[in-house]
Design an enzyme around this catalytic site. Structure first.
Site, PDB file in Angstrom:
ATOM      1  N   ASP A 204       0.843  -1.201   0.000  1.00 30.31           N
ATOM      2  CA  ASP A 204       0.000   0.000   0.000  1.00 30.31           C
ATOM      3  C   ASP A 204       0.881   1.256   0.000  1.00 30.31           C
ATOM      4  O   ASP A 204       0.597   2.234  -0.691  1.00 30.31           O
ATOM      5  CB  ASP A 204      -0.915  -0.015   1.234  1.00 30.31           C
ATOM      6  N   HIS A 232      -4.435  -3.332   6.586  1.00 28.87           N
ATOM      7  CA  HIS A 232      -4.277  -3.604   5.147  1.00 28.87           C
ATOM      8  C   HIS A 232      -5.654  -4.006   4.615  1.00 28.87           C
ATOM      9  O   HIS A 232      -5.955  -5.172   4.406  1.00 28.87           O
ATOM     10  CB  HIS A 232      -3.260  -4.722   4.892  1.00 28.87           C
TER      11      HIS A 232
HETATM   12  P1  NAX Z   1      -2.941 -18.034  -3.925  1.00 28.44           P
HETATM   13  O1  NAX Z   1      -4.292 -18.592  -3.646  1.00 28.44           O
HETATM   14  O2  NAX Z   1      -2.435 -17.985  -5.325  1.00 28.44           O
HETATM   15  O3  NAX Z   1      -1.865 -18.817  -3.048  1.00 28.44           O
HETATM   16  C1  NAX Z   1      -2.064 -19.124  -1.702  1.00 28.44           C
HETATM   17  C2  NAX Z   1      -1.286 -20.384  -1.423  1.00 28.44           C
HETATM   18  O4  NAX Z   1      -1.391 -20.658  -0.025  1.00 28.44           O
HETATM   19  C3  NAX Z   1      -1.832 -21.623  -2.156  1.00 28.44           C
HETATM   20  O5  NAX Z   1      -0.784 -22.285  -2.821  1.00 28.44           O
HETATM   21  C4  NAX Z   1      -2.416 -22.461  -1.037  1.00 28.44           C
HETATM   22  O6  NAX Z   1      -2.352 -23.847  -1.305  1.00 28.44           O
HETATM   23  C5  NAX Z   1      -1.518 -22.046   0.118  1.00 28.44           C
HETATM   24  N1  NAX Z   1      -2.028 -22.366   1.424  1.00 28.44           N
HETATM   25  C6  NAX Z   1      -3.314 -22.412   1.867  1.00 28.44           C
HETATM   26  N2  NAX Z   1      -3.358 -22.794   3.138  1.00 28.44           N
HETATM   27  C7  NAX Z   1      -2.084 -22.991   3.539  1.00 28.44           C
HETATM   28  C8  NAX Z   1      -1.494 -23.414   4.744  1.00 28.44           C
HETATM   29  N3  NAX Z   1      -2.226 -23.728   5.803  1.00 28.44           N
HETATM   30  N4  NAX Z   1      -0.146 -23.517   4.800  1.00 28.44           N
HETATM   31  C9  NAX Z   1       0.610 -23.233   3.725  1.00 28.44           C
HETATM   32  N5  NAX Z   1       0.104 -22.848   2.538  1.00 28.44           N
HETATM   33  C10 NAX Z   1      -1.233 -22.730   2.455  1.00 28.44           C
HETATM   34  O7  NAX Z   1      -2.954 -16.584  -3.276  1.00 28.44           O
HETATM   35  P2  NAX Z   1      -1.949 -15.373  -3.530  1.00 28.44           P
HETATM   36  O8  NAX Z   1      -2.451 -14.533  -4.630  1.00 28.44           O
HETATM   37  O9  NAX Z   1      -0.567 -15.896  -3.608  1.00 28.44           O
HETATM   38  O10 NAX Z   1      -2.173 -14.534  -2.195  1.00 28.44           O
HETATM   39  C11 NAX Z   1      -1.747 -15.031  -0.960  1.00 28.44           C
HETATM   40  C12 NAX Z   1      -2.289 -14.176   0.166  1.00 28.44           C
HETATM   41  O11 NAX Z   1      -1.782 -12.852   0.103  1.00 28.44           O
HETATM   42  C13 NAX Z   1      -3.814 -14.035   0.176  1.00 28.44           C
HETATM   43  O12 NAX Z   1      -4.286 -14.198   1.495  1.00 28.44           O
HETATM   44  C14 NAX Z   1      -4.012 -12.609  -0.287  1.00 28.44           C
HETATM   45  O13 NAX Z   1      -5.241 -12.083   0.147  1.00 28.44           O
HETATM   46  C15 NAX Z   1      -2.836 -11.928   0.348  1.00 28.44           C
HETATM   47  N6  NAX Z   1      -2.429 -10.625  -0.181  1.00 28.44           N
HETATM   48  C16 NAX Z   1      -1.936  -9.726   0.710  1.00 28.44           C
HETATM   49  C17 NAX Z   1      -1.408  -8.520   0.318  1.00 28.44           C
HETATM   50  C18 NAX Z   1      -0.832  -7.578   1.308  1.00 28.44           C
HETATM   51  O14 NAX Z   1      -0.413  -6.493   0.890  1.00 28.44           O
HETATM   52  N7  NAX Z   1      -0.767  -7.873   2.601  1.00 28.44           N
HETATM   53  C19 NAX Z   1      -1.453  -8.103  -1.110  1.00 28.44           C
HETATM   54  C20 NAX Z   1      -1.586  -9.245  -2.053  1.00 28.44           C
HETATM   55  C21 NAX Z   1      -2.506 -10.353  -1.597  1.00 28.44           C
HETATM   56  O15 NAX Z   1      -3.808 -10.019  -1.902  1.00 28.44           O
END
Ligand code: NAX
Length: 376
Positions: A204, A232
């Site tokens: 952000d 966030h």
């Molecule tokens: P994806 O859905 O592409 O990837 C998430 C991964 O986490 C998947 O491979 C899934 O299998 C894995 N996963 C689920 N449960 C798990 C666990 N218990 N242990 C280990 N791995 C696990 O999501 P992606 O686009 O990579 O985003 C990841 C996260 O970042 C989401 O929660 C998203 O909302 C968050 N974000 C946060 C941002 C920030 O600025 N703080 C910005 C970007 C993003 O939106």
């Protein structure tokens, strides 16, 4: 250089000083030969690797992030790393594919890859943990259901980190709800110092820098000291009141150069708050490369320090600064030195800012209550 030696011989230091000793020894200290000359030969300069955990490594942010870490963007161009990639069993095959690509890329700094679905194996010995894995909100799901899934993930990963990570591991939570996931992690890893648990609002922050740079048509590197306050989420408050731009006649306040308070108090704020949704609309996928790059910025500045006169935004455990309730992970302006962040103190806060800062704190309190209700 033997890291265990550094750890045991600095045992009189506080845990956070120990990790900093470890990281600064491996990241920043020029090596000297027995005659005292600084060693310049590549092989002579070799440092011991730092172990970096990325959870959710098979996901889209993970896919953008791991090559950045392996290229030295997070910890420095001369810092070898061992990547620990953790995901869940349904993603095991994809995770193995990422490992194969990392091997195929032949990154010179990458000294090893652990790809696993076992949290204990993933967390063992890690010096830095970037928590990207989480449960996404799916259509038709209640907020409480998503919170409940993430609370249980962060509770169990907190326990694994607490038991198996290197002493004084630095933790960055990226997965949403990032602030509250970080808070749960803190609560369930009581022996990890609270200063070591943070969440990502640097994306952000960088988005705010980008908007000012576009508006003024100046390089983004000439803009500094925007602030993201709070959560966030779309309740965050992007604040330019203390931001400045480098010009040929010195640093000038952003407000003075933009000369458009209506834009700064309106469209600028909503653009930053809703940038994530705009990316999803355009890409049909959420932000990944910018999130990964910001995660590298967050850890790099935390470990190696912020430039003099520059502050950045980090979600950290509130100590009550700026009358933000303590007990929340809230995004503040911080500076970093010797591996420790400190909240920038004494910035004047006007009435408009106060209201926006309180509003986002209110949302975090609600999230915290919801998270606790999921625990009981
Ligand atoms: P994806 O859905 O592409 O990837 C998430 C991964 O986490 C998947 O491979 C899934 O299998 C894995 N996963 C689920 N449960 C798990 C666990 N218990 N242990 C280990 N791995 C696990 O999501 P992606 O686009 O990579 O985003 C990841 C996260 O970042 C989401 O929660 C998203 O909302 C968050 N974000 C946060 C941002 C920030 O600025 N703080 C910005 C970007 C993003 O939106």
């Amino acid at each position: 250089m033997d890291l265990s030696f550094i750890m045991t011989n600095k045992s009189n230091l506080s845990p956070s000083s120990r990790l900093q000793a470890l990281l600064s020894a491996t990241l920043t200290t020029p090596l000297r030969s027995s005659s005292g000359d600084i060693l310049t030969n590549r092989s002579q300069m070799a440092k011991d690797p730092v172990r970096v955990l990325v959870t959710g490594a098979a996901g889209q942010i993970g896919y953008a992030l791991v090559p950045m870490i392996a290229r030295g963007i997070m910890l420095g161009a001369d810092q070898p790393v061992i990547l620990h990639m953790l995901d869940i069993p349904p993603a095991a095959e994809a995770l193995n594919g990422v490992k194969m690509e990392l091997i195929d890329a032949a990154f010179p700094l990458l000294k090893g890859v652990v790809a696993t679905t076992d949290a204990v194996e993933g967390c063992t010995g890690v010096n830095v943990a970037v928590m990207v894995g989480g449960f996404p909100r799916k259509e038709g799901m209640e907020r409480k259901d998503v919170m409940s899934k993430n609370v249980s993930i962060y509770k169990s990963q907190a326990a694994a980190l607490e038991k198996h990570a290197a002493p004084n591991c630095k933790v960055l939570v990226v997965a949403n709800p990032a602030n509250t996931n970080a808070l749960i992690l803190k609560e369930f890893a009581p022996s990890i110092p609270e200063k070591n648990i943070t969440c990502l609002t640097r994306l952000d922050h960088n988005r705010a820098l980008g908007q000012v740079s576009e508006r003024l048509n100046v390089p983004v590197s000439d803009v500094k000291n925007v602030i993201i306050w709070g959560n966030h989420s779309s309740s965050q408050y992007p604040d330019v009141n203390h931001a400045s731009v480098k010009t040929s006649s010195g640093e000038k306040p952003v407000r003075e150069l933009v000369k458009d308070d209506e834009w700064l108090n309106g469209e600028f704020i909503t653009t930053v708050q809703q940038r994530g949704a705009a990316i999803i609309k355009a890409r049909k996928l959420s932000s990944a490369l910018s999130a990964a790059s910001s995660a590298c910025d967050h850890i790099r500045d935390w470990v190696l320090g912020t430039p003099e006169g520059t502050f950045v935004s980090m979600g950290v455990y509130s100590d009550g600064s700026y009358n933000v309730p303590s007990g929340l992970i809230y995004s503040f302006p911080v500076t970093c030195r010797n591996g420790e962040w400190s909240i920038v103190q004494g910035l004047p806060i006007d009435e408009v800012s106060r209201k926006k800062m309180d509003l986002t704190a209110e949302e975090l309190k609600e999230e915290k209550d919801l998270a606790y209700s999921c625990l009981s």
